[in-house]
Write an enzyme that holds these catalytic residues in place. Structure first.
Site, PDB file in Angstrom:
ATOM      1  N   HIS A   1       0.868  -1.184   0.000  1.00  0.00           N
ATOM      2  CA  HIS A   1       0.000   0.000   0.000  1.00  0.00           C
ATOM      3  C   HIS A   1       0.907   1.238   0.000  1.00  0.00           C
ATOM      4  CE1 HIS A   1      -2.726   2.996   1.879  1.00  0.00           C
ATOM      5  NE2 HIS A   1      -3.714   2.232   1.465  1.00  0.00           N
TER       6      HIS A   1
ATOM      7  N   ASP B   1       3.191  -4.347   7.958  1.00  0.00           N
ATOM      8  CA  ASP B   1       1.929  -3.626   7.832  1.00  0.00           C
ATOM      9  C   ASP B   1       0.808  -4.649   8.016  1.00  0.00           C
ATOM     10  OD1 ASP B   1      -0.365  -2.409   7.000  1.00  0.00           O
ATOM     11  OD2 ASP B   1       0.435  -1.668   5.092  1.00  0.00           O
TER      12      ASP B   1
ATOM     13  N   GLN C   1      -4.464  -5.083   6.943  1.00  0.00           N
ATOM     14  CA  GLN C   1      -5.475  -5.991   6.371  1.00  0.00           C
ATOM     15  C   GLN C   1      -5.388  -7.387   6.975  1.00  0.00           C
ATOM     16  OE1 GLN C   1      -7.837  -4.921   4.570  1.00  0.00           O
ATOM     17  NE2 GLN C   1      -7.058  -3.001   3.722  1.00  0.00           N
TER      18      GLN C   1
ATOM     19  N   LYS D   1     -10.374  -0.617  10.446  1.00  0.00           N
ATOM     20  CA  LYS D   1     -10.499  -1.836   9.622  1.00  0.00           C
ATOM     21  C   LYS D   1     -10.789  -3.038  10.519  1.00  0.00           C
ATOM     22  CE  LYS D   1      -7.163  -0.126   6.231  1.00  0.00           C
ATOM     23  NZ  LYS D   1      -8.015   0.509   5.234  1.00  0.00           N
TER      24      LYS D   1
ATOM     25  N   CYS E   1      -4.889   2.609  -3.618  1.00  0.00           N
ATOM     26  CA  CYS E   1      -3.655   3.117  -3.005  1.00  0.00           C
ATOM     27  C   CYS E   1      -2.529   2.085  -3.138  1.00  0.00           C
ATOM     28  CB  CYS E   1      -3.862   3.486  -1.538  1.00  0.00           C
ATOM     29  SG  CYS E   1      -5.143   4.707  -1.305  1.00  0.00           S
TER      30      CYS E   1
HETATM   31  N1  C6P Z   1      -6.279   0.616   2.870  1.00  0.00           N
HETATM   32  C1  C6P Z   1      -8.103   0.268   1.336  1.00  0.00           C
HETATM   33  O1  C6P Z   1      -9.197   0.562   0.840  1.00  0.00           O
HETATM   34  P1  C6P Z   1      -5.002   3.758   7.227  1.00  0.00           P
HETATM   35  O2  C6P Z   1      -5.600   4.601   6.128  1.00  0.00           O
HETATM   36  O3  C6P Z   1      -3.807   4.393   7.843  1.00  0.00           O
HETATM   37  O4  C6P Z   1      -6.004   3.285   8.213  1.00  0.00           O
HETATM   38  O5  C6P Z   1      -4.500   2.417   6.516  1.00  0.00           O
HETATM   39  C2  C6P Z   1      -3.524   2.488   5.523  1.00  0.00           C
HETATM   40  C3  C6P Z   1      -3.297   1.147   4.945  1.00  0.00           C
HETATM   41  C4  C6P Z   1      -2.064   0.554   5.148  1.00  0.00           C
HETATM   42  N2  C6P Z   1      -1.812  -0.677   4.688  1.00  0.00           N
HETATM   43  C5  C6P Z   1      -2.736  -1.394   4.032  1.00  0.00           C
HETATM   44  C6  C6P Z   1      -2.397  -2.777   3.565  1.00  0.00           C
HETATM   45  C7  C6P Z   1      -3.994  -0.840   3.792  1.00  0.00           C
HETATM   46  O6  C6P Z   1      -4.902  -1.554   3.136  1.00  0.00           O
HETATM   47  C8  C6P Z   1      -4.275   0.472   4.232  1.00  0.00           C
HETATM   48  C9  C6P Z   1      -5.584   1.118   3.947  1.00  0.00           C
HETATM   49  C10 C6P Z   1      -7.616   1.051   2.519  1.00  0.00           C
HETATM   50  O7  C6P Z   1      -7.425  -0.653   0.912  1.00  0.00           O
HETATM   51  C11 C6P Z   1      -7.742   2.530   2.297  1.00  0.00           C
HETATM   52  S1  C6P Z   1      -6.667   3.137   1.082  1.00  0.00           S
END
Ligand code: C6P
Length: 423
Positions: A140, A217, A220, A243, A381
């Site tokens: 991401h 990370d 997910q 999430k 993203c």
């Molecule tokens: N992905 C998606 O629709 P935040 O925005 O900080 O809570 O998470 C960022 C992020 C980091 N790593 C991974 C693997 C992610 O999937 C995400 C966020 C969302 O896939 C919003 S772009």
């Protein structure tokens, strides 16, 4: 109002009999009882933000009604109560991912902030010009851009580990890219664009053999699989509350205690200090050293409630249910003409990326929305993933434990309608 709960299939009833009562679970989520464009909501965008059960919403409301005060600052009853609730959420988060002690968990705004924190503290302290940061092709943007910024600031070099066309990391290539100059390995446990589950234990073992620090990370992963940071041997691990069925604006960074203890502060302000004079400031203990200013207290309390809720369902039961649902959905999409799956790794969680021949993903998403079906369309993203496959975007249906086979059937019916319109 027609409730989506009413639209169960025989197979959904089968799930209920098998021990995971998805229909009862759905009744815990008020938003799943609503309609969109006159149709029962079918929410297939949990990878972007998961929905929130009443238990979490109520915990936040109760907090504001009864306990709201600043934390770690007051001797009065409300402040003590709020502090205890916030610290109890920290302990729950530690237990959730198998951290040895709550002090290893830092409250942040999101997974994004967690990764930026590591880049601007630990990594910035340890990286020299010519050192290398290894990311993967399926990261991401939140696990790419902070490292690019770090490289610009320090003269380090960004390296990229490739994946194959199924969306799996090529571990042989990975190993070749590791070397004495590799200082940071940053990798996602589950890809948001493809659903791939990466072999983190193998990666940490290889990286540690080369003396590199591993930043995982987990944005997910935590909602879908059992995570144990000690088993993974991750040095740092990031995830977001929103999430994980909790409120937005709060996330957690895990770090091994000794690493956190040795790191420079991230931001300066209240709470992160022990003493301040104009000549010299000394810093608070971990984790408070990294938590400058008043945090999102209600968000932390809500995350604690979300962890309780998920623990109540049982992560093993969730994994079994979701695996079965993902398999059902994969077979259903494979059987739908003119639909191509993007991301066919052997180990996957929660995500189905696909394209419909001759139809732009945004048109697919807009038409599905007319049927009350929420999916995400775009590059998610993760533009390098799109570049790998030579496409600008995909449609992405992402699952959670509250989704049903009936909803997958409805998705397929809607996709067939899209094809008829664009035929
Ligand atoms: N992905 C998606 O629709 P935040 O925005 O900080 O809570 O998470 C960022 C992020 C980091 N790593 C991974 C693997 C992610 O999937 C995400 C966020 C969302 O896939 C919003 S772009």
């Amino acid at each position: 109002m027609t409730s989506a709960i009413g639209r169960q299939t025989e197979t959904d009833r089968g799930h209920t009999a098998a021990g995971f009562d998805v229909l009862a679970v759905r009744s815990d989520f008020p938003i799943l009882q609503t309609t969109v464009n006159g149709k029962p909501l079918i929410y297939l965008d949990s990878a972007a933000t998961a929905q929130t059960p009443s238990a979490v919403i109520d915990a936040v409301v109760r907090y504001y009604n009864n306990d709201n005060a600043n934390i770690h600052r007051g001797v009065h009853t409300l402040s003590v109560r709020a502090t205890n609730m916030y610290e109890s959420a920290r302990a729950k988060a530690a237990a959730l991912i198998g951290a040895k002690r709550p002090e290893e968990m830092i409250f942040v705004r999101s997974a994004t902030e967690a990764i930026n924190l590591v880049a601007q503290t630990y990594a910035r302290d340890h990286i020299k010009p010519g050192d290398e940061v290894l990311v993967s092709e399926m990261e991401h943007h939140s696990n790419i851009v902070p490292w690019q910024l770090l490289c610009e600031q320090t003269g380090a070099v960004l390296r990229v580990a490739p994946m194959n066309d199924a969306g799996e990391l090529r571990l042989d290539e990975y190993e070749h890219l590791l070397g004495a100059r590799t200082k940071i390995v940053a990798v996602t446990q589950v890809s948001n664009a493809l659903g791939t589950i990466n072999p983190i234990c193998d990666i940490t073992r290889m990286a540690h053999e080369h003396g590199a620090c591993v930043v995982v990370d987990g944005a997910q992963a935590v909602p879908h699989i059992k995570v144990d940071v000690c088993e993974l041997d991750a040095d740092f691990y990031a995830f977001s509350s929103h999430k994980f069925f909790g409120p937005t604006g709060v996330g957690m960074l895990y770090g091994k205690f000794d690493l956190l203890n040795s790191m420079s502060p991230y931001q300066g302000g209240g709470e992160m200090i022990r003493s301040v004079t104009f000549e010299k400031t000394t810093y608070n203990d971990v984790p408070h050293k990294f938590e400058a200013g008043t945090p999102n207290i209600a968000g932390g309390v809500g995350l604690g409630a979300a962890i309780d809720y998920v623990n109540g369902l049982g992560i093993e039961a969730i994994v079994a249910y979701e695996d079965d649902l993902l398999d059902y959905a994969t077979q259903a999409l494979l059987a739908t003409p003119k639909v191509t799956l993007v991301g066919t790794a052997a180990q996957k969680a929660g995500v189905l990326s696909f394209n419909v021949d001759g139809v732009h993903p945004h048109d697919v998403g807009t038409m599905l929305d007319q049927d009350g079906i929420a999916i995400r369309t775009g590059h998610h993203c993760a533009q390098p993933v799109m570049d790998h496959f030579g496409i600008p975007a995909t449609c992405r249906a992402s699952l959670a434990f509250y989704n049903t086979r009936a909803e997958i059937d409805a998705l397929v019916v809607s996709l067939r309608k899209v094809q008829e319109v664009f035929a």
